[in-house]
Motif scaffolding. Structure first.
Motif, PDB file in Angstrom:
ATOM      1  N   ARG A 185      -0.221  17.770   7.931  1.00  0.00           N
ATOM      2  CA  ARG A 185      -1.519  17.344   8.586  1.00  0.00           C
ATOM      3  C   ARG A 185      -2.637  18.195   8.099  1.00  0.00           C
ATOM      4  O   ARG A 185      -3.620  18.556   8.989  1.00  0.00           O
ATOM      5  N   ASP A 186      -2.695  18.621   6.844  1.00  0.00           N
ATOM      6  CA  ASP A 186      -3.826  19.147   6.603  1.00  0.00           C
ATOM      7  C   ASP A 186      -5.002  18.482   5.874  1.00  0.00           C
ATOM      8  O   ASP A 186      -6.273  19.237   5.148  1.00  0.00           O
ATOM      9  N   GLY A 187      -4.696  16.983   5.768  1.00  0.00           N
ATOM     10  CA  GLY A 187      -5.609  16.231   5.231  1.00  0.00           C
ATOM     11  C   GLY A 187      -5.436  16.345   3.865  1.00  0.00           C
ATOM     12  O   GLY A 187      -6.155  15.537   3.279  1.00  0.00           O
ATOM     13  N   LYS A 188      -4.758  17.101   3.200  1.00  0.00           N
ATOM     14  CA  LYS A 188      -4.413  17.035   1.820  1.00  0.00           C
ATOM     15  C   LYS A 188      -2.911  16.506   1.483  1.00  0.00           C
ATOM     16  O   LYS A 188      -2.139  16.632   2.460  1.00  0.00           O
ATOM     17  N   VAL A 189      -2.621  16.063   0.397  1.00  0.00           N
ATOM     18  CA  VAL A 189      -1.248  15.603  -0.227  1.00  0.00           C
ATOM     19  C   VAL A 189      -0.974  16.650  -1.200  1.00  0.00           C
ATOM     20  O   VAL A 189      -1.210  16.746  -2.493  1.00  0.00           O
ATOM     21  N   SER A 190       0.151  17.528  -0.998  1.00  0.00           N
ATOM     22  CA  SER A 190       0.621  18.489  -2.040  1.00  0.00           C
ATOM     23  C   SER A 190       1.553  17.587  -3.076  1.00  0.00           C
ATOM     24  O   SER A 190       1.903  16.592  -2.855  1.00  0.00           O
ATOM     25  N   LEU A 191       1.718  18.429  -4.159  1.00  0.00           N
ATOM     26  CA  LEU A 191       2.723  17.759  -5.145  1.00  0.00           C
ATOM     27  C   LEU A 191       3.802  17.529  -4.681  1.00  0.00           C
ATOM     28  O   LEU A 191       4.669  16.404  -4.938  1.00  0.00           O
ATOM     29  N   ALA A 192       4.614  18.473  -3.977  1.00  0.00           N
ATOM     30  CA  ALA A 192       5.980  18.049  -3.418  1.00  0.00           C
ATOM     31  C   ALA A 192       5.791  17.210  -2.232  1.00  0.00           C
ATOM     32  O   ALA A 192       6.681  16.260  -2.323  1.00  0.00           O
ATOM     33  N   GLU A 193       4.940  16.745  -1.545  1.00  0.00           N
ATOM     34  CA  GLU A 193       4.836  15.697  -0.484  1.00  0.00           C
ATOM     35  C   GLU A 193       4.612  14.354  -1.357  1.00  0.00           C
ATOM     36  O   GLU A 193       5.128  13.323  -0.817  1.00  0.00           O
ATOM     37  N   ALA A 194       3.679  14.468  -2.452  1.00  0.00           N
ATOM     38  CA  ALA A 194       3.484  13.271  -3.247  1.00  0.00           C
ATOM     39  C   ALA A 194       4.518  12.856  -3.850  1.00  0.00           C
ATOM     40  O   ALA A 194       5.101  11.651  -3.969  1.00  0.00           O
ATOM     41  N   LYS A 195       5.576  13.696  -4.534  1.00  0.00           N
ATOM     42  CA  LYS A 195       6.855  13.342  -5.184  1.00  0.00           C
ATOM     43  C   LYS A 195       7.757  12.654  -4.214  1.00  0.00           C
ATOM     44  O   LYS A 195       8.372  11.811  -4.447  1.00  0.00           O
ATOM     45  N   SER A 196       7.878  13.387  -2.865  1.00  0.00           N
ATOM     46  CA  SER A 196       8.837  12.837  -1.789  1.00  0.00           C
ATOM     47  C   SER A 196       8.490  11.218  -1.671  1.00  0.00           C
ATOM     48  O   SER A 196       9.437  10.599  -1.530  1.00  0.00           O
ATOM     49  N   ILE A 197       7.223  11.206  -1.271  1.00  0.00           N
ATOM     50  CA  ILE A 197       7.049   9.699  -0.606  1.00  0.00           C
ATOM     51  C   ILE A 197       7.016   8.887  -2.112  1.00  0.00           C
ATOM     52  O   ILE A 197       7.561   7.526  -1.779  1.00  0.00           O
TER      53      ILE A 197
END
Length: 431
Positions: A185-197
């Motif tokens: 919930r930091d308002g950004k999407v990290s690379l790991a978060e993007a790869k997971s979704i």
């Protein structure tokens, strides 16, 4: 030792009188053979059950792969810490039906959940539903490093258009996906978060859960880690409330199955309430917010209900989007209609002149669901209702043709059936 021999003798030969034994000296051997045959069959069933369990149930492998990816920083998710560090997400009973589709009941934060890991699409546009899944789709290789947020949003939008069609509501769905990906919930999407979704979106069931998240008839999504995700547990995972164990299904005739289902089925008013929920689900996925959806395996094993007897769709992997089915049928060679079947019962017609499948499914969801509900509702139905109910179900089952050309008739039949059931149980404790 003598006592043991006497005990064995009593167990094996006591049922036979001495007079009978003397008259039929060979009966001892025959009786012994029957007993040993029973032991052999029982041992064989136990062995087959154990061997199939060890092949199907690989939750430890699933955890090991996911946690290895998490510790390397490749993936992320709302349940990764609970799964890999605190070990508070527990795998309990194996429910898997395929080695590549790991499904477990589990416990998470003192709540019973369902854990699904590495589940590849069961209904793939370019393959048969029972084919071996292609694991390379979810190797967490997209998006690549350097992808901007705008580019990732564009990736998501194009993906949704190809799977759900060009719907006006897709922008809102993209925003929901981005919010889900932002685990910290930091308002950004990290690379790991993007790869997971992104990996999760490749799974048919997860995509449909997101698309139907506003509906009350699907399981709630509770969390994820990489391509592992957690949903609420549905207490009753069969329309009849209970099912014959898999290792006995092939041994028992269909009549016995039917008797068992009828014995354990809920009372008729509760079955009527569950049926109303199923009809509402059919209504929801017919030209819904994100397009049209088809149930491509209409089975009592894919639908269930909760403790309040509210209908719940257990297996969304048997539901497909209209775009997915059209992609499967486009340019497909055929000799007869059965060659144009997606899943088990989403069938289109074959143009025998062109030798190609047409792009529209012949039988609407409602007709298939009414076929499923016929035995379910007519068994011990109130006498004053049974004749009219049978008539309406028969009318419903004969629905055919293109659903888009018969929307008014489709809705009329559905509403008439719902009204008939609801009038009978309204203003009672079952409503």
């Amino acid at each position: 030792m003598r006592r043991i021999r006497r005990l064995v003798h009593l167990v094996l030969f006591c049922p036979l009188s001495k007079g009978l034994q003397s008259r039929l000296p060979g009966i001892k051997v025959k009786y012994l053979l029957v007993v040993w045959l029973g032991i052999f069959v029982g041992s064989w069933v136990a062995y087959m059950h154990y061997s199939s369990y060890s092949e199907l149930c690989r939750g430890h492998v699933c955890r090991m792969i996911i946690c290895d990816q998490y510790k390397k920083g490749i993936i992320s998710g709302s349940t990764c810490k609970d799964l890999c560090e605190e070990r508070s997400l527990l795998f309990q009973h194996c429910l898997s039906s395929s080695p590549t589709q790991q499904v477990y009941s589990g416990l998470w934060r003192e709540t019973e959940v369902i854990i699904k890991c590495g589940i590849e699409e069961a209904l793939k546009a370019d393959s048969h539903p029972d084919s071996v899944p292609r694991r390379d789709v979810v190797l967490f290789d997209k998006p690549t490093r350097g992808t901007s947020m705008d580019e990732f949003k564009e990736m998501l939008l194009n993906f949704l258009k190809s799977n759900l069609g060009d719907q006006p509501s897709l922008a809102a769905l993209v925003s929901r996906i981005i919010a889900m990906a932002d685990v910290n919930r930091d308002g950004k999407v990290s690379l790991a978060e993007a790869k997971s979704i992104w990996a999760l979106l490749q799974l048919n069931e997860f995509l449909l859960m997101l698309s139907l998240h506003e509906k009350e008839h699907t399981s709630k999504l509770l969390g994820h880690c990489g391509d592992l995700y957690i949903t609420e547990k549905i207490p009753h995972t069969s329309l009849y409330g209970v099912d014959v164990p898999p290792f006995l299904q092939s041994l028992l005739p269909s009549v016995v199955h039917q008797i068992i289902h009828q014995w354990f089925a809920p009372a008729w008013p509760r079955r009527a309430k569950i049926a109303i929920g199923l009809l509402e689900f059919v209504e929801e996925i017919f030209h819904g917010t994100y397009g049209n959806f088809y149930i491509c395996e209409t089975s009592f094993k894919n639908v269930g209900y909760n403790d309040k007897y509210d209908f719940k769709m257990v297996n969304l992997r048997k539901v497909a989007t209209e775009m997915t089915i059209r992609g499967f049928l486009k340019g497909r060679h055929c000799e007869q209609n059965v060659d144009c079947t997606y899943g088990k019962d989403c069938m289109a017609t074959c143009d025998k002149l062109m030798k190609q499948c047409k792009s529209d499914v012949v039988q609407p969801n409602l007709a298939k669901v009414c076929g499923l509900l016929q035995d379910y509702l007519l068994y011990r139905a109130p006498l004053e209702l049974k004749e009219e109910l049978q008539k309406q179900l028969r009318t419903c089952m004969t629905l055919s043709g293109l659903a888009s050309q018969m929307e008014v008739h489709h809705s009329l039949v559905l509403n008439n059936l719902k009204t008939l059931l609801w009038k009978k149980i309204s203003n009672t404790k079952y409503s």
